[in-house]
Every structure is written in C-alpha cells, then in structure tokens.
Design a protein around this motif. Sequence first.
Motif, PDB file in Angstrom:
ATOM      1  N   ASP A  66       0.834  -1.192   0.000  1.00  0.00           N
ATOM      2  CA  ASP A  66       0.000   0.000   0.000  1.00  0.00           C
ATOM      3  C   ASP A  66       0.870   1.243   0.000  1.00  0.00           C
ATOM      4  OD1 ASP A  66       0.329   1.105   2.886  1.00  0.00           O
ATOM      5  OD2 ASP A  66      -0.169  -1.006   3.197  1.00  0.00           O
ATOM      6  N   VAL A  67       0.258   2.341  -0.374  1.00  0.00           N
ATOM      7  CA  VAL A  67       0.940   3.629  -0.404  1.00  0.00           C
ATOM      8  C   VAL A  67       0.004   4.682   0.149  1.00  0.00           C
ATOM      9  CG1 VAL A  67       0.223   4.124  -2.766  1.00  0.00           C
ATOM     10  CG2 VAL A  67       2.231   5.258  -1.847  1.00  0.00           C
ATOM     11  N   ARG A  68       0.594   5.678   0.778  1.00  0.00           N
ATOM     12  CA  ARG A  68      -0.182   6.792   1.330  1.00  0.00           C
ATOM     13  C   ARG A  68       0.618   8.063   1.101  1.00  0.00           C
ATOM     14  NH1 ARG A  68      -3.685   7.262   6.540  1.00  0.00           N
ATOM     15  NH2 ARG A  68      -3.299   9.415   7.094  1.00  0.00           N
ATOM     16  N   ILE A  69      -0.082   9.108   0.630  1.00  0.00           N
ATOM     17  CA  ILE A  69       0.570  10.390   0.397  1.00  0.00           C
ATOM     18  C   ILE A  69      -0.419  11.514   0.653  1.00  0.00           C
ATOM     19  CG2 ILE A  69       0.038  10.349  -2.076  1.00  0.00           C
ATOM     20  CD1 ILE A  69       2.701  11.861  -2.560  1.00  0.00           C
ATOM     21  N   SER A  70       0.088  12.633   1.107  1.00  0.00           N
ATOM     22  CA  SER A  70      -0.681  13.862   1.135  1.00  0.00           C
ATOM     23  C   SER A  70      -0.211  14.640  -0.092  1.00  0.00           C
ATOM     24  CB  SER A  70      -0.401  14.644   2.426  1.00  0.00           C
ATOM     25  OG  SER A  70      -1.117  15.844   2.422  1.00  0.00           O
ATOM     26  N   PRO A  71      -1.009  14.695  -1.170  1.00  0.00           N
ATOM     27  CA  PRO A  71      -0.543  15.262  -2.435  1.00  0.00           C
ATOM     28  C   PRO A  71      -0.528  16.794  -2.443  1.00  0.00           C
ATOM     29  CG  PRO A  71      -2.783  14.513  -2.687  1.00  0.00           C
ATOM     30  CD  PRO A  71      -2.356  14.154  -1.289  1.00  0.00           C
ATOM     31  N   GLN A  72       0.189  17.343  -1.481  1.00  0.00           N
ATOM     32  CA  GLN A  72       0.341  18.791  -1.340  1.00  0.00           C
ATOM     33  C   GLN A  72       1.513  19.022  -0.416  1.00  0.00           C
ATOM     34  OE1 GLN A  72      -3.474  18.241   0.629  1.00  0.00           O
ATOM     35  NE2 GLN A  72      -2.917  19.934   1.947  1.00  0.00           N
ATOM     36  N   ILE A  73       2.134  20.177  -0.518  1.00  0.00           N
ATOM     37  CA  ILE A  73       3.286  20.466   0.341  1.00  0.00           C
ATOM     38  C   ILE A  73       2.846  21.078   1.654  1.00  0.00           C
ATOM     39  CG2 ILE A  73       5.397  21.843   0.506  1.00  0.00           C
ATOM     40  CD1 ILE A  73       5.843  21.238  -2.429  1.00  0.00           C
ATOM     41  N   GLU A  74       1.751  21.795   1.628  1.00  0.00           N
ATOM     42  CA  GLU A  74       1.191  22.380   2.848  1.00  0.00           C
ATOM     43  C   GLU A  74      -0.321  22.374   2.724  1.00  0.00           C
ATOM     44  OE1 GLU A  74       2.487  26.434   3.217  1.00  0.00           O
ATOM     45  OE2 GLU A  74       1.421  27.075   1.454  1.00  0.00           O
ATOM     46  N   PRO A  75      -1.040  22.567   3.841  1.00  0.00           N
ATOM     47  CA  PRO A  75      -2.491  22.643   3.745  1.00  0.00           C
ATOM     48  C   PRO A  75      -2.898  23.743   2.758  1.00  0.00           C
ATOM     49  CG  PRO A  75      -1.824  22.415   6.025  1.00  0.00           C
ATOM     50  CD  PRO A  75      -0.568  22.655   5.229  1.00  0.00           C
ATOM     51  N   LEU A  76      -3.911  23.458   1.957  1.00  0.00           N
ATOM     52  CA  LEU A  76      -4.301  24.341   0.859  1.00  0.00           C
ATOM     53  C   LEU A  76      -5.608  25.072   1.148  1.00  0.00           C
ATOM     54  CD1 LEU A  76      -3.672  21.838  -2.081  1.00  0.00           C
ATOM     55  CD2 LEU A  76      -2.196  23.742  -1.377  1.00  0.00           C
ATOM     56  N   LEU A  77      -5.763  26.209   0.496  1.00  0.00           N
ATOM     57  CA  LEU A  77      -7.056  26.883   0.485  1.00  0.00           C
ATOM     58  C   LEU A  77      -8.046  25.968  -0.212  1.00  0.00           C
ATOM     59  CD1 LEU A  77      -5.813  30.434  -0.515  1.00  0.00           C
ATOM     60  CD2 LEU A  77      -6.676  29.742   1.735  1.00  0.00           C
ATOM     61  N   LEU A  78      -9.332  26.130   0.081  1.00  0.00           N
ATOM     62  CA  LEU A  78     -10.341  25.225  -0.448  1.00  0.00           C
ATOM     63  C   LEU A  78     -10.315  25.148  -1.973  1.00  0.00           C
ATOM     64  CD1 LEU A  78     -12.654  23.282  -0.005  1.00  0.00           C
ATOM     65  CD2 LEU A  78     -14.186  25.246   0.198  1.00  0.00           C
ATOM     66  N   ASP A  79     -10.216  26.272  -2.666  1.00  0.00           N
ATOM     67  CA  ASP A  79     -10.181  26.248  -4.133  1.00  0.00           C
ATOM     68  C   ASP A  79      -9.035  25.391  -4.649  1.00  0.00           C
ATOM     69  OD1 ASP A  79     -12.387  27.885  -4.359  1.00  0.00           O
ATOM     70  OD2 ASP A  79     -11.226  29.714  -4.744  1.00  0.00           O
ATOM     71  N   ASP A  80      -7.863  25.544  -4.040  1.00  0.00           N
ATOM     72  CA  ASP A  80      -6.686  24.789  -4.484  1.00  0.00           C
ATOM     73  C   ASP A  80      -6.802  23.309  -4.134  1.00  0.00           C
ATOM     74  OD1 ASP A  80      -5.502  27.122  -5.516  1.00  0.00           O
ATOM     75  OD2 ASP A  80      -4.673  27.615  -3.549  1.00  0.00           O
ATOM     76  N   ALA A  81      -7.347  23.000  -2.961  1.00  0.00           N
ATOM     77  CA  ALA A  81      -7.528  21.598  -2.566  1.00  0.00           C
ATOM     78  C   ALA A  81      -8.521  20.913  -3.500  1.00  0.00           C
ATOM     79  CB  ALA A  81      -7.999  21.510  -1.116  1.00  0.00           C
ATOM     80  N   LEU A  82      -9.594  21.602  -3.853  1.00  0.00           N
ATOM     81  CA  LEU A  82     -10.564  21.018  -4.779  1.00  0.00           C
ATOM     82  C   LEU A  82      -9.935  20.743  -6.145  1.00  0.00           C
ATOM     83  CD1 LEU A  82     -13.848  22.913  -3.886  1.00  0.00           C
ATOM     84  CD2 LEU A  82     -13.471  20.439  -3.794  1.00  0.00           C
ATOM     85  N   LYS A  83      -9.058  21.631  -6.610  1.00  0.00           N
ATOM     86  CA  LYS A  83      -8.375  21.396  -7.894  1.00  0.00           C
ATOM     87  C   LYS A  83      -7.592  20.089  -7.847  1.00  0.00           C
ATOM     88  CE  LYS A  83      -7.903  26.227  -9.175  1.00  0.00           C
ATOM     89  NZ  LYS A  83      -6.991  27.374  -9.264  1.00  0.00           N
ATOM     90  N   VAL A  84      -6.909  19.827  -6.739  1.00  0.00           N
ATOM     91  CA  VAL A  84      -6.111  18.602  -6.610  1.00  0.00           C
ATOM     92  C   VAL A  84      -7.009  17.369  -6.649  1.00  0.00           C
ATOM     93  CG1 VAL A  84      -4.619  17.253  -5.063  1.00  0.00           C
ATOM     94  CG2 VAL A  84      -4.194  19.704  -5.390  1.00  0.00           C
ATOM     95  N   VAL A  85      -8.061  17.337  -5.805  1.00  0.00           N
ATOM     96  CA  VAL A  85      -8.899  16.130  -5.756  1.00  0.00           C
ATOM     97  C   VAL A  85      -9.682  15.940  -7.051  1.00  0.00           C
ATOM     98  CG1 VAL A  85      -9.011  16.029  -3.231  1.00  0.00           C
ATOM     99  CG2 VAL A  85     -10.816  17.216  -4.481  1.00  0.00           C
ATOM    100  N   LEU A  86     -10.133  17.025  -7.666  1.00  0.00           N
ATOM    101  CA  LEU A  86     -10.873  16.890  -8.923  1.00  0.00           C
ATOM    102  C   LEU A  86      -9.961  16.398 -10.042  1.00  0.00           C
ATOM    103  CD1 LEU A  86     -13.151  20.062  -8.741  1.00  0.00           C
ATOM    104  CD2 LEU A  86     -13.763  17.684  -8.225  1.00  0.00           C
ATOM    105  N   ASP A  87      -8.709  16.831 -10.057  1.00  0.00           N
ATOM    106  CA  ASP A  87      -7.768  16.336 -11.063  1.00  0.00           C
ATOM    107  C   ASP A  87      -7.495  14.844 -10.866  1.00  0.00           C
ATOM    108  OD1 ASP A  87      -5.677  16.612 -13.217  1.00  0.00           O
ATOM    109  OD2 ASP A  87      -4.431  15.971 -11.532  1.00  0.00           O
ATOM    110  N   LEU A  88      -7.289  14.411  -9.638  1.00  0.00           N
ATOM    111  CA  LEU A  88      -7.074  12.979  -9.383  1.00  0.00           C
ATOM    112  C   LEU A  88      -8.282  12.163  -9.826  1.00  0.00           C
ATOM    113  CD1 LEU A  88      -5.299  13.105  -5.924  1.00  0.00           C
ATOM    114  CD2 LEU A  88      -4.336  12.238  -8.067  1.00  0.00           C
ATOM    115  N   GLN A  89      -9.480  12.618  -9.459  1.00  0.00           N
ATOM    116  CA  GLN A  89     -10.680  11.888  -9.855  1.00  0.00           C
ATOM    117  C   GLN A  89     -10.812  11.822 -11.376  1.00  0.00           C
ATOM    118  OE1 GLN A  89     -13.688  12.573  -6.124  1.00  0.00           O
ATOM    119  NE2 GLN A  89     -13.871  13.996  -7.793  1.00  0.00           N
ATOM    120  N   GLU A  90     -10.462  12.889 -12.070  1.00  0.00           N
ATOM    121  CA  GLU A  90     -10.544  12.887 -13.535  1.00  0.00           C
ATOM    122  C   GLU A  90      -9.525  11.909 -14.130  1.00  0.00           C
ATOM    123  OE1 GLU A  90     -11.874  13.355 -17.239  1.00  0.00           O
ATOM    124  OE2 GLU A  90     -12.856  13.970 -15.382  1.00  0.00           O
ATOM    125  N   GLN A  91      -8.316  11.866 -13.594  1.00  0.00           N
ATOM    126  CA  GLN A  91      -7.330  10.884 -14.059  1.00  0.00           C
ATOM    127  C   GLN A  91      -7.870   9.469 -13.858  1.00  0.00           C
ATOM    128  OE1 GLN A  91      -3.048  11.374 -13.143  1.00  0.00           O
ATOM    129  NE2 GLN A  91      -3.701  13.214 -12.021  1.00  0.00           N
TER     130      GLN A  91
END
Length: 169
Positions: A66-91
Amino acid sequence: MEIGGTYEHMRQQSSARFSPPYPDGGISWGGAESNARLRFVDPQYGFITPIGTHFTMGFRGNIIEDVRISPQIEPLLLDDALKVVLDLQEQWRRGGWMDKKQKKFPPFADTPQWRAHLRDAPNGRATFWYAGDKYQATLTMHRFKDRKHPEEERYKIILSVSKPWTPYP
C-alpha cells in the motif's frame, strides 16, 4: 511506484530519496525523505499526483502492499484543494477507475453543497475508487488548522492506495 512491486526497485527507480525499510513485525514501512510526487505505474490505471508530503509505503517482505501520500506540500485553500482532488478523480475516470460507493461516499465536486459539507464535517469527507478488482483508493479531505495561516480556512488531502480491502460493490 507499483503495488506488488519491490520496495528496493522503487527506491532505485525514483528520483526522490526513500528511507531504508523500517521493520515492524511482519509488516514493514518506508517513506520519502523529502517531498515527492507519486507516479502510480500501471498500464491502465496509472496516475500522477502533485508533489506532496508524508509519502509512505507498507510492504510485506520487500513487496509493496500500500501507499499513502498527502498530495500537497502544505495545507491548501479550499479552491486549491478542490483542484487537486478533482484532477485525481478525472485521471481515475479516464483510466477506468469507478466510484462505486456514490450513495454513501460520492466523489468530490466543486459545488456549493460540497463546499458546505467540507466546511461542516469535523472529520472531513472521503470517497472510494476501485480499479476493477485490482486496486482500491481512498481520497479524503478535511479542514486543517495551519499555524502558518491561522486566519485562513485550509484543507489537507490524504490519498491511500492498495489492493482492495473492502468488497468490490
């Protein structure tokens, strides 16, 4: 990184530095010694995360389970966090992953309802994705009190991938 691949092979192929294995009984773990990007290698189900922190792997013997990662360097603003999760879901969608638990754990969306859910959920929200019967991913996002930005609403994302641990619906 490949579930079922060896930790040593992953360490040799990676541009990031990874720790030697840390044994803990029958299961061992190791992790990136710096921020790193997860490139999940699979001909159909592969994906790439942004550079992140807390990149760890669990393995039995030398085989990655198994693997676990926090795909960000620091906690993100909501707009930026949503961009990350939406991009992963689209991939994942493009690769054939399925969000089979939609009723109870729907995929993230950039809607007023989702934004309210994320702000109001003390433990955050999660969504589950399946790559056939080969892999399962859990993507979670929750509010995070960031000492660097105490007046801002920040979010932390956690991604976990392994062979399926819950039945494929």
